[in-house]
Design an enzyme around this catalytic site. Structure first.
Site, PDB file in Angstrom:
ATOM      1  CE1 TYR A 190      -3.469  -2.687   0.184  1.00 22.88           C
ATOM      2  CE2 TYR A 190      -2.297  -3.449   2.145  1.00 22.88           C
ATOM      3  CZ  TYR A 190      -3.237  -3.654   1.149  1.00 22.88           C
ATOM      4  OH  TYR A 190      -3.948  -4.820   1.113  1.00 22.88           O
ATOM      5  NE  ARG A 191       1.997   3.175  -5.238  1.00 24.15           N
ATOM      6  CZ  ARG A 191       1.712   2.020  -5.863  1.00 24.15           C
ATOM      7  NH1 ARG A 191       1.979   0.868  -5.277  1.00 24.15           N
ATOM      8  NH2 ARG A 191       1.199   2.032  -7.074  1.00 24.15           N
ATOM      9  CG  LEU A 192       1.873   2.359   4.034  1.00 24.52           C
ATOM     10  CD1 LEU A 192       1.076   1.749   5.178  1.00 24.52           C
ATOM     11  CD2 LEU A 192       1.996   3.875   4.222  1.00 24.52           C
TER      12      LEU A 192
END
Ligand SMILES: Cc1cc2nc3c(=O)[nH]c(=O)nc-3n(C[C@H](O)[C@H](O)[C@H](O)COP(=O)(O)O)c2cc1C
Length: 212
Positions: A190-192
């Site tokens: 999740y783009r983390l």
């Protein structure tokens, strides 16, 4: 491709967990490079090299990383090329390696110095003979009328050096980027993403995490 030799013990099972990170970036770099060499289909040592000459306009191209140790990151090129001229005007550069199979990138920035003639000679001597001939033939980044012109020059040089060692051209050498920052990026869900930056701090390094 020959494995890039990194004089650094690689961290086992390196991840960007704080407890696995060393006080300096090199064991992690060695680990990531070794893992990339095992998984990248082509040129795991290909890196984008950014330079900017006196006009300040950034330029970028791919070169091959041919050495990495605590002194820095080494690549080889023609000093009369566009990048060579930019580095003569402004001896600083940035690099980025992107390993798609590992979903990782490593970035570094720093001052650039030339390797010693002995270091350049040793690497040049290790290259395939045709690559050594090619280094003589290429007036890198200069206009070329047509490909036949280049191939005729290669043939002429091959004949000239038929029974002789091919010396390193005076305008062909290595450059070392002495990093002041090295940043490791690992893809996260999740783009983390996970980002850890090492910054030169006197003789050592300081380490910080960055928002993705
Ligand atoms: C995979 C790959 C590896 C390359 N390796 C080098 C290299 O090690 N040295 C080099 O001078 N050019 C290398 N090149 C060519 C450069 O990208 C570039 O075309 C050339 O150096 C001229 O750049 P310049 O005009 O900015 O100086 C490579 C290109 C690719 C795609």
């Amino acid at each position: 491709m020959d494995r890039l030799k990194i004089d650094e013990p690689a961290l086992a099972g390196a991840a960007l967990e704080d407890f696995t990170l060393a006080e300096d970036p090199w064991p992690l770099f060695a680990a990531w490079m070794a893992e990339a060499e095992a998984s990248e289909a082509e040129d795991p040592n290909a890196m984008a090299l950014a330079t900017a000459g006196a006009d300040g306009l950034p330029d970028v191209r791919i070169v091959l990383l041919k050495g990495a140790d605590r002194r820095g990151f080494v690549f080889y090129t023609n000093v009369d090329s566009a990048k060579g001229e930019e580095l003569a005007q402004n001896p600083q550069a940035a690099l980025v390696l992107h390993w798609k199979s590992r979903r990782r990138q490593v970035r570094a920035r720093g001052a650039v110095t030339r390797v010693t003639p002995e270091e350049a000679d040793a690497y040049f001597a290790s290259r395939h003979r045709d690559s050594r001939i090619g280094a003589h033939a290429s007036r890198q980044s200069r206009p070329l009328a047509d490909r036949a012109t280049l191939m005729a020059e290669v043939a002429e040089l091959a004949a000239r050096y038929e029974n002789a060692a091919v010396p390193r051209p005076e305008n062909w050498t290595g450059f070392r980027i002495e990093p002041v920052t090295i940043e490791f990026w690992q893809n996260g869900d999740y783009r983390l993403h996970d980002r850890v930056r090492f910054t030169r701090d006197g003789a050592g390094w300081s380490r910080s995490r960055l928002y993705p």
